[in-house]
Design a protein around this motif. Structure first.
Motif, short mmCIF file in Angstrom:
data_model
loop_
_atom_site.label_atom_id
_atom_site.label_comp_id
_atom_site.label_asym_id
_atom_site.label_seq_id
_atom_site.Cartn_x
_atom_site.Cartn_y
_atom_site.Cartn_z
N ALA A 1 1.32 -1.29 -0.08
CA ALA A 1 0.17 0.22 0.14
C ALA A 1 0.80 1.58 0.06
O ALA A 1 0.31 2.46 -0.83
CB ALA A 1 -1.08 0.16 1.09
N ASP B 1 1.18 4.25 -2.69
CA ASP B 1 1.01 5.25 -2.91
C ASP B 1 2.36 6.19 -2.98
O ASP B 1 1.59 7.24 -3.79
CB ASP B 1 1.36 5.57 -1.07
CG ASP B 1 0.01 7.23 -0.92
OD1 ASP B 1 -0.31 7.54 -1.30
OD2 ASP B 1 1.10 7.29 -0.55
N SER B 2 3.59 5.47 -3.34
CA SER B 2 4.57 7.31 -4.05
C SER B 2 4.85 6.61 -5.32
O SER B 2 4.80 7.43 -6.26
CB SER B 2 6.05 5.09 -3.59
OG SER B 2 5.93 6.29 -1.89
N ASN C 1 1.90 6.41 -7.56
CA ASN C 1 1.06 6.56 -7.83
C ASN C 1 1.15 8.76 -7.87
O ASN C 1 0.90 9.28 -8.61
CB ASN C 1 -0.49 6.90 -7.30
CG ASN C 1 -1.05 5.62 -7.90
OD1 ASN C 1 -1.19 5.32 -8.68
ND2 ASN C 1 -1.90 5.29 -7.03
N LYS C 2 1.99 8.59 -6.97
CA LYS C 2 2.48 10.10 -7.01
C LYS C 2 3.65 10.41 -7.90
O LYS C 2 3.52 11.43 -8.69
CB LYS C 2 3.23 10.32 -5.24
CG LYS C 2 2.19 10.34 -4.52
CD LYS C 2 2.67 10.55 -2.84
CE LYS C 2 1.98 11.13 -1.40
NZ LYS C 2 2.38 10.75 -0.29
#
Length: 210
Positions: free
Chosen positions: A186, A190-191, A193-194
């Motif tokens: 997870a 998240d990283s 997607n950034k």
């Protein structure tokens, strides 16, 4: 009776010599020889017919199957050259002159020298290959270090830098990256997607890539 001049003319062709060298190992059928020698089948047939007429090779057929070719007999061709003479003679091994007892020994010495030269050639190639591999590994390390440095400029934190460095060697999904970096999937996702929002990485299907 063998005609030494005719044999010289026949053996003057490289492909015919290659055919005889191949047949010295075992019998072959012509299409197999064509593939091994990278020569057209028609050319191989022509060469075989000439070698067969000269009595150097013969063909045989096993139970209705394809025709095979093999060395017909052990033939000796000698060329003697000196400052005042020149001579050529050809004969079958069973007809060898009585004073030629050292011929087989000389032939064996020649074979041994050829094998030695081939081994030396292979050793040289192995050394060159090692040198090339060392150069590749050195250059690969330089590229990885430079790419890692460039990736660091586009990353906003250590994890993003590690993700981009991991993707340098090829695409991977988020699960593979999480396992490789030992970080929860997870958090990795998240990283990713950034990084994607900043066009630092791309997603195709399930694969993330630089």
């Amino acid at each position: 009776m063998l005609d030494p001049i005719e044999l010289l003319d026949i053996l003057g062709n490289e492909n015919r010599r290659r055919i005889l060298q191949l047949l010295s190992f075992r019998p072959f059928y012509f299409n197999e020889m064509a593939k091994r020698l990278d020569v057209g089948p028609k050319a191989v047939i022509d060469h075989l017919e000439m070698l067969e007429r000269a009595g150097l090779v013969e063909c045989y057929q096993e139970q209705g199957r394809r025709k095979y070719f093999r060395i017909a007999r052990r033939t000796v061709l000698e060329v003697a050259v000196s400052p005042h003479s020149y001579g050529v003679r050809a004969y079958l091994s069973e007809d060898a002159p009585k004073d030629d007892s050292g011929f087989e020994e000389a032939e064996a010495s020649l074979d041994l020298k050829m094998l030695k030269d081939e081994l030396l050639g292979l050793e040289k190639k192995r050394y060159e290959l090692r040198e090339l591999l060392a150069q590749i590994e050195s250059r690969e390390m330089e590229i990885k270090q430079r790419a890692s440095s460039v990736a660091g400029f586009r990353a906003e934190n250590q994890l993003e830098s590690e993700i981009m460095t991991a993707l340098l060697c090829g695409g991977a999904n988020s699960s593979e990256l999480a396992t490789r970096l030992e970080v929860p999937e997870a958090v990795v996702l998240d990283s990713l997607n950034k990084l994607k929002e900043r066009s630092a990485v791309h997603l195709r299907g399930q694969q993330w890539s630089i």
